[in-house]
Design a protein around this motif. Structure first.
Motif, mmCIF file in Angstrom:
data_model
loop_
_atom_site.group_PDB
_atom_site.id
_atom_site.type_symbol
_atom_site.label_atom_id
_atom_site.label_comp_id
_atom_site.label_asym_id
_atom_site.label_seq_id
_atom_site.Cartn_x
_atom_site.Cartn_y
_atom_site.Cartn_z
ATOM 1 N N ALA A 179 121.169 101.754 134.099
ATOM 2 C CA ALA A 179 121.789 102.614 133.709
ATOM 3 C C ALA A 179 120.400 104.305 133.131
ATOM 4 N N THR A 180 119.397 103.264 133.315
ATOM 5 C CA THR A 180 118.509 105.182 133.383
ATOM 6 C C THR A 180 118.380 105.406 134.791
ATOM 7 N N GLN A 181 119.447 105.604 135.563
ATOM 8 C CA GLN A 181 119.596 106.059 136.570
ATOM 9 C C GLN A 181 120.661 106.866 136.615
ATOM 10 N N GLY A 182 121.929 105.940 135.712
ATOM 11 C CA GLY A 182 123.177 106.714 135.565
ATOM 12 C C GLY A 182 122.845 108.041 134.691
ATOM 13 N N LEU A 183 122.087 108.122 133.436
ATOM 14 C CA LEU A 183 121.934 108.505 132.617
ATOM 15 C C LEU A 183 120.825 110.201 133.542
ATOM 16 N N ARG A 184 120.270 109.249 133.881
ATOM 17 C CA ARG A 184 119.924 110.473 134.901
ATOM 18 C C ARG A 184 120.739 111.902 135.319
ATOM 19 N N CYS A 188 124.526 105.996 129.200
ATOM 20 C CA CYS A 188 124.718 105.582 129.854
ATOM 21 C C CYS A 188 124.761 104.037 130.239
ATOM 22 N N ALA A 189 125.581 103.184 130.438
ATOM 23 C CA ALA A 189 125.501 101.296 130.618
ATOM 24 C C ALA A 189 125.602 100.995 131.837
ATOM 25 N N GLY A 190 124.278 100.280 132.362
ATOM 26 C CA GLY A 190 124.010 99.660 133.185
ATOM 27 C C GLY A 190 125.228 98.179 133.370
ATOM 28 N N ILE A 191 124.861 97.144 134.436
ATOM 29 C CA ILE A 191 125.338 96.203 134.295
ATOM 30 C C ILE A 191 125.465 95.516 135.186
ATOM 31 N N MET A 192 124.889 94.558 135.694
ATOM 32 C CA MET A 192 124.462 94.174 136.803
ATOM 33 C C MET A 192 124.478 92.403 137.342
ATOM 34 N N ASP A 197 122.564 96.510 129.947
ATOM 35 C CA ASP A 197 121.440 98.116 129.037
ATOM 36 C C ASP A 197 122.255 98.938 129.448
ATOM 37 N N ALA A 198 121.504 99.592 128.226
ATOM 38 C CA ALA A 198 121.988 100.974 127.684
ATOM 39 C C ALA A 198 121.288 101.836 127.488
ATOM 40 N N ALA A 199 121.006 103.860 128.335
ATOM 41 C CA ALA A 199 119.868 104.515 128.510
ATOM 42 C C ALA A 199 120.376 105.869 127.598
ATOM 43 N N THR A 200 119.574 106.144 126.635
ATOM 44 C CA THR A 200 119.816 106.900 125.634
ATOM 45 C C THR A 200 118.873 108.357 125.651
ATOM 46 N N LYS A 201 119.208 109.940 126.196
ATOM 47 C CA LYS A 201 118.590 110.810 125.187
ATOM 48 C C LYS A 201 118.464 111.042 123.665
#
Length: 136
Positions: free
Chosen positions: A123-128, A18-22, A7-11
């Protein structure tokens, strides 16, 4: 079968992304938070899949049965058609087609993000984290 979630999270409409991969294998969870820089969420979703494929190759997973889940219909449809009329997405499509050929058994599927909250949360945590670093 290895299940991979991205997933990706964008402001905002175009901002920090930021991308999240799991993936989980034999009870062991492997996760990545990859800062992608300034872009749209669509761009981030393409790059999340690209980075996931690269990490899978690094981990030697190219001959395993893989299902990669993304919540981006744009990415899934572009890959299925092997075509995009959007010039910006052409580069992503070219990279994805190159990478997917390296896998023996790869299936990329759409799945709503509420079904793979792990990647969404990463992704959301990485963006924060990126936002905090930008402010300091």
């Amino acid at each position: 079968m290895l299940k991979v979630y991205v997933d990706a999270a964008t402001k905002n409409a175009k901002g920090l992304t930021c991308a999240g991969i799991m993936w989980v294998e034999n009870g062991v969870t492997t996760t990545f938070q990859i800062p992608l820089g300034l872009m749209t969420n669509h761009e981030g979703e393409f790059l999340a899949v690209i980075h996931a494929l690269k990490e899978l190759l690094k981990a030697g997973k190219e001959n395993q049965w893989l299902i990669l889940y993304t919540d981006s219909l744009l990415v899934v449809n572009t890959l299925e058609k092997k075509h995009t009329s959007h010039p910006l997405y052409q580069e992503f499509l070219t990279r994805l087609l190159f990478l997917t050929k390296k896998f023996t058994h790869l299936n990329i599927q759409f799945q709503k993000d509420n079904k793979h909250k792990g990647a969404h949360t990463l992704a959301t945590q990485g963006l924060r984290k990126m936002e905090k670093e930008e402010k300091s």
